[in-house]
Motif scaffolding. Structure first.
Motif, PDB file in Angstrom:
ATOM      1  N   ALA A   1     -31.127  -6.282  14.469  1.00  0.00           N
ATOM      2  CA  ALA A   1     -30.310  -7.491  14.614  1.00  0.00           C
ATOM      3  C   ALA A   1     -28.837  -7.113  14.639  1.00  0.00           C
ATOM      4  O   ALA A   1     -28.056  -7.633  15.450  1.00  0.00           O
ATOM      5  CB  ALA A   1     -30.598  -8.468  13.473  1.00  0.00           C
TER       6      ALA A   1
ATOM      7  N   VAL B   1     -26.173  -7.622  17.753  1.00  0.00           N
ATOM      8  CA  VAL B   1     -24.913  -8.364  17.686  1.00  0.00           C
ATOM      9  C   VAL B   1     -23.753  -7.488  18.164  1.00  0.00           C
ATOM     10  O   VAL B   1     -22.881  -7.947  18.913  1.00  0.00           O
ATOM     11  CB  VAL B   1     -24.662  -8.883  16.261  1.00  0.00           C
ATOM     12  CG1 VAL B   1     -23.260  -9.457  16.133  1.00  0.00           C
ATOM     13  CG2 VAL B   1     -25.692  -9.940  15.897  1.00  0.00           C
TER      14      VAL B   1
ATOM     15  N   THR C   1     -25.212  -9.567   4.887  1.00  0.00           N
ATOM     16  CA  THR C   1     -24.131  -8.572   4.899  1.00  0.00           C
ATOM     17  C   THR C   1     -22.855  -9.136   4.289  1.00  0.00           C
ATOM     18  O   THR C   1     -21.852  -8.434   4.205  1.00  0.00           O
ATOM     19  CB  THR C   1     -23.821  -8.144   6.347  1.00  0.00           C
ATOM     20  OG1 THR C   1     -23.428  -9.301   7.095  1.00  0.00           O
ATOM     21  CG2 THR C   1     -25.034  -7.509   6.987  1.00  0.00           C
TER      22      THR C   1
ATOM     23  N   GLN D   1     -32.739 -17.405  17.902  1.00  0.00           N
ATOM     24  CA  GLN D   1     -31.362 -17.321  18.400  1.00  0.00           C
ATOM     25  C   GLN D   1     -30.607 -18.616  18.095  1.00  0.00           C
ATOM     26  O   GLN D   1     -29.463 -18.601  17.644  1.00  0.00           O
ATOM     27  CB  GLN D   1     -31.407 -17.087  19.910  1.00  0.00           C
ATOM     28  CG  GLN D   1     -30.072 -17.087  20.597  1.00  0.00           C
ATOM     29  CD  GLN D   1     -29.381 -15.756  20.473  1.00  0.00           C
ATOM     30  OE1 GLN D   1     -30.011 -14.765  20.154  1.00  0.00           O
ATOM     31  NE2 GLN D   1     -28.095 -15.740  20.716  1.00  0.00           N
TER      32      GLN D   1
ATOM     33  N   ALA E   1     -30.898  -8.766   3.061  1.00  0.00           N
ATOM     34  CA  ALA E   1     -30.482  -8.692   4.457  1.00  0.00           C
ATOM     35  C   ALA E   1     -29.040  -9.116   4.669  1.00  0.00           C
ATOM     36  O   ALA E   1     -28.371  -8.622   5.581  1.00  0.00           O
ATOM     37  CB  ALA E   1     -31.393  -9.569   5.318  1.00  0.00           C
TER      38      ALA E   1
ATOM     39  N   ALA F   1     -27.211 -13.135  11.836  1.00  0.00           N
ATOM     40  CA  ALA F   1     -28.266 -12.441  12.583  1.00  0.00           C
ATOM     41  C   ALA F   1     -29.203 -11.689  11.640  1.00  0.00           C
ATOM     42  O   ALA F   1     -30.427 -11.739  11.799  1.00  0.00           O
ATOM     43  CB  ALA F   1     -27.652 -11.481  13.600  1.00  0.00           C
ATOM     44  N   THR F   2     -28.658 -10.998  10.669  1.00  0.00           N
ATOM     45  CA  THR F   2     -29.521 -10.227   9.769  1.00  0.00           C
ATOM     46  C   THR F   2     -30.348 -11.163   8.888  1.00  0.00           C
ATOM     47  O   THR F   2     -31.525 -10.894   8.631  1.00  0.00           O
ATOM     48  CB  THR F   2     -28.692  -9.274   8.888  1.00  0.00           C
ATOM     49  OG1 THR F   2     -27.704 -10.019   8.172  1.00  0.00           O
ATOM     50  CG2 THR F   2     -28.014  -8.217   9.731  1.00  0.00           C
TER      51      THR F   2
ATOM     52  N   ALA G   1     -33.088 -12.588  10.954  1.00  0.00           N
ATOM     53  CA  ALA G   1     -34.083 -11.534  11.178  1.00  0.00           C
ATOM     54  C   ALA G   1     -35.004 -11.427   9.973  1.00  0.00           C
ATOM     55  O   ALA G   1     -36.228 -11.299  10.114  1.00  0.00           O
ATOM     56  CB  ALA G   1     -33.393 -10.202  11.455  1.00  0.00           C
ATOM     57  N   ALA G   2     -34.431 -11.495   8.792  1.00  0.00           N
ATOM     58  CA  ALA G   2     -35.240 -11.418   7.568  1.00  0.00           C
ATOM     59  C   ALA G   2     -36.192 -12.604   7.474  1.00  0.00           C
ATOM     60  O   ALA G   2     -37.388 -12.449   7.200  1.00  0.00           O
ATOM     61  CB  ALA G   2     -34.332 -11.368   6.342  1.00  0.00           C
TER      62      ALA G   2
ATOM     63  N   ARG H   1     -21.213 -13.780  12.248  1.00  0.00           N
ATOM     64  CA  ARG H   1     -22.340 -13.737  13.180  1.00  0.00           C
ATOM     65  C   ARG H   1     -23.302 -12.620  12.802  1.00  0.00           C
ATOM     66  O   ARG H   1     -24.525 -12.782  12.881  1.00  0.00           O
ATOM     67  CB  ARG H   1     -21.833 -13.549  14.616  1.00  0.00           C
ATOM     68  CG  ARG H   1     -21.264 -14.835  15.226  1.00  0.00           C
ATOM     69  CD  ARG H   1     -20.919 -14.667  16.693  1.00  0.00           C
ATOM     70  NE  ARG H   1     -19.847 -13.708  16.880  1.00  0.00           N
ATOM     71  CZ  ARG H   1     -19.965 -12.574  17.535  1.00  0.00           C
ATOM     72  NH1 ARG H   1     -21.129 -12.246  18.087  1.00  0.00           N
ATOM     73  NH2 ARG H   1     -18.940 -11.763  17.643  1.00  0.00           N
ATOM     74  N   LEU H   2     -22.745 -11.498  12.389  1.00  0.00           N
ATOM     75  CA  LEU H   2     -23.589 -10.387  11.959  1.00  0.00           C
ATOM     76  C   LEU H   2     -24.476 -10.801  10.795  1.00  0.00           C
ATOM     77  O   LEU H   2     -25.690 -10.563  10.800  1.00  0.00           O
ATOM     78  CB  LEU H   2     -22.704  -9.204  11.550  1.00  0.00           C
ATOM     79  CG  LEU H   2     -23.434  -7.971  11.031  1.00  0.00           C
ATOM     80  CD1 LEU H   2     -24.269  -7.338  12.132  1.00  0.00           C
ATOM     81  CD2 LEU H   2     -22.448  -6.957  10.452  1.00  0.00           C
TER      82      LEU H   2
ATOM     83  N   GLU I   1     -29.900 -18.985  14.555  1.00  0.00           N
ATOM     84  CA  GLU I   1     -28.865 -18.015  14.191  1.00  0.00           C
ATOM     85  C   GLU I   1     -27.489 -18.643  14.331  1.00  0.00           C
ATOM     86  O   GLU I   1     -26.619 -18.481  13.468  1.00  0.00           O
ATOM     87  CB  GLU I   1     -28.986 -16.811  15.118  1.00  0.00           C
ATOM     88  CG  GLU I   1     -28.401 -15.535  14.599  1.00  0.00           C
ATOM     89  CD  GLU I   1     -28.726 -14.383  15.551  1.00  0.00           C
ATOM     90  OE1 GLU I   1     -29.927 -14.105  15.740  1.00  0.00           O
ATOM     91  OE2 GLU I   1     -27.799 -13.791  16.100  1.00  0.00           O
TER      92      GLU I   1
ATOM     93  N   LEU J   1     -38.898  -5.085   7.497  1.00  0.00           N
ATOM     94  CA  LEU J   1     -37.718  -5.911   7.214  1.00  0.00           C
ATOM     95  C   LEU J   1     -36.443  -5.152   7.544  1.00  0.00           C
ATOM     96  O   LEU J   1     -35.544  -5.655   8.228  1.00  0.00           O
ATOM     97  CB  LEU J   1     -37.719  -6.320   5.738  1.00  0.00           C
ATOM     98  CG  LEU J   1     -36.525  -7.150   5.273  1.00  0.00           C
ATOM     99  CD1 LEU J   1     -36.520  -8.505   5.943  1.00  0.00           C
ATOM    100  CD2 LEU J   1     -36.550  -7.307   3.751  1.00  0.00           C
TER     101      LEU J   1
ATOM    102  N   THR K   1     -31.638  -2.784   4.696  1.00  0.00           N
ATOM    103  CA  THR K   1     -32.118  -3.223   3.385  1.00  0.00           C
ATOM    104  C   THR K   1     -32.741  -2.080   2.598  1.00  0.00           C
ATOM    105  O   THR K   1     -33.187  -2.278   1.474  1.00  0.00           O
ATOM    106  CB  THR K   1     -33.173  -4.330   3.562  1.00  0.00           C
ATOM    107  OG1 THR K   1     -34.255  -3.809   4.332  1.00  0.00           O
ATOM    108  CG2 THR K   1     -32.575  -5.541   4.272  1.00  0.00           C
TER     109      THR K   1
ATOM    110  N   THR L   1     -33.543  -6.081  10.405  1.00  0.00           N
ATOM    111  CA  THR L   1     -32.136  -6.368  10.134  1.00  0.00           C
ATOM    112  C   THR L   1     -31.235  -5.369  10.851  1.00  0.00           C
ATOM    113  O   THR L   1     -30.184  -5.746  11.378  1.00  0.00           O
ATOM    114  CB  THR L   1     -31.849  -6.338   8.622  1.00  0.00           C
ATOM    115  OG1 THR L   1     -32.249  -5.082   8.088  1.00  0.00           O
ATOM    116  CG2 THR L   1     -32.591  -7.452   7.912  1.00  0.00           C
TER     117      THR L   1
ATOM    118  N   PHE M   1     -16.948 -12.093  13.855  1.00  0.00           N
ATOM    119  CA  PHE M   1     -17.990 -11.077  14.014  1.00  0.00           C
ATOM    120  C   PHE M   1     -18.818 -10.891  12.745  1.00  0.00           C
ATOM    121  O   PHE M   1     -20.048 -10.853  12.796  1.00  0.00           O
ATOM    122  CB  PHE M   1     -17.362  -9.746  14.429  1.00  0.00           C
ATOM    123  CG  PHE M   1     -18.334  -8.589  14.431  1.00  0.00           C
ATOM    124  CD1 PHE M   1     -19.219  -8.429  15.487  1.00  0.00           C
ATOM    125  CD2 PHE M   1     -18.372  -7.707  13.371  1.00  0.00           C
ATOM    126  CE1 PHE M   1     -20.130  -7.382  15.488  1.00  0.00           C
ATOM    127  CE2 PHE M   1     -19.280  -6.656  13.366  1.00  0.00           C
ATOM    128  CZ  PHE M   1     -20.155  -6.492  14.417  1.00  0.00           C
TER     129      PHE M   1
END
Lengths: 202, 202
Positions: A155, A159, B193, B123, B191, B151-152, B155-156, B147-148, B126, A148, A193, A152, B144
């Motif tokens: 990812a 980005v 942020t 994607q 995950a 993405a995370t 991903a998780a 989007r970050l 996302e 995991l 994480t 992340t 940004f």
DNA sequence: TGACATCTGTCACTTAGTGACATACATCAT
DNA sequence: ATGATGTATGTCACTAAGTGACAGATGTCA
């Protein structure tokens, strides 16, 4: 003089051709001719035309993972990136590969076929990073929490890569090394994480 | 009776055929015949054979994003998933799509061609999630940081999906709804942020 | 009704990608 | 040296993925 992975050599030619003529404007014969190989060998190396660029992406991503692998346990991520990331720590070959990769990434919106290869290389670097994180935390790379965290973090790196590449190539924006390093460190720290960003007990 | 996206219909047939005979064992003609279309129309819908399954992946992922879009601002992620995620809140069609997706995901290690489609759908989701997060935090989806975070989080979700699908299909492991929901909530919380997991000021 | 746009099918065609077989070269035991 | 084995490559015929060009069907709107 070490003989390198021949696939990577093909990959560089394919990348250059894709950038010059687009993916649709580049044939398998073109790539084979540029690489000095028969078409058959190219198709033995790669399942599809677009996949030709994957080793280039993977090579740069794996160099990043290899750098993280040398990350001392008693160092924060910011300090380590500051100390060990940048053109001064790369060979000319690595630099030119990086430039090719950046230019390809900037083209991803126009070339959907390349995005598959790009995402595939992220998957590969994800597995490499899982091993690195596993080592750093004395855990298994197969552990769910470790995978995991690797996902992340990759990812986040993806980005940043896409953002910086697009801004640089398409909008001519200039970045200092410090800007990129700090953006990268901040993003990875936020994305991770597991407690990898600060010094960890040996 | 709303007329659905014809691509999704093709996608379901392609998924079934890929599961039954593998990607290599399924031709473009097979897919076209199963969908009751000419081969030409299939190639107008999709750039490649493997891409045929992408709408199926995307459909299930976008349903998840749509669920998150209805996430009340004053609710924690754990409570919301508990309240609104699960077979009771899905139509039979959504359930069967989900089952197809899970079985395909379990096959990704053997079918590298499908992984590209899977990552591509991640994607897409996302970008959908970036919009949702943007709304929730009153920020731009192009930001940004937004989007970050998208993405995370994706991903998780991807790692959870892959882990659960593989364990369920390949090793016959059974999960309760609570187990999955809590794994998903815990992973997304770790995950993300940006502060989306707890109640946010309206 | 007719001009226009969109979608689909047919069919010829190009090119991505494979199978089968031959050749070259390295390794290694005899 | 000699021959056996394994791996990498080339040649060439072939299959199937994917495209271009055109025609017919349907829908919309003036």
């Amino acid at each position: 003089m070490e003989d390198e992975d021949p696939r990577l050599a093909v990959s560089r030619h394919a990348a250059r051709l894709f950038l010059e003529h687009g993916v649709a404007g580049t044939s398998g014969d073109d790539i084979a001719a540029a690489a000095g190989l028969s078409k058959r060998t190219v198709w033995r190396y790669f399942r599809t035309k677009e996949n030709c660029v994957e080793p280039l992406f993977s090579a740069t991503a794996l160099r990043f993972a290899a750098t993280l692998r040398r990350w001392p346990r008693n160092m924060s991520i910011e300090d380590y990136f500051q100390a060990c990331l940048g053109p001064d720590h790369a060979t000319p070959e690595e630099l030119s590969d990086g430039l090719l990769a950046v230019r390809l990434i900037a083209r991803l919106p126009d070339e959907p076929a390349l995005r598959a290869a790009w995402l595939m290389s992220c998957q590969i670097s994800e597995e490499a990073l899982a091993k690195v994180i596993g080592e750093r935390l004395h855990r298994s790379a197969e552990d769910f929490e470790v995978r995991l965290c690797a996902a992340t973090v990759i990812a986040a790196v993806r980005v940043v890569d896409e953002t910086v590449s697009t801004a640089a190539i398409k909008h001519g924006q200039k970045f200092t090394l410090e800007e990129i390093n700090s953006m990268l460190a901040r993003s990875v720290r936020a994305a991770s994480t597991l407690p990898i960003s600060d010094p960890v007990g040996s």
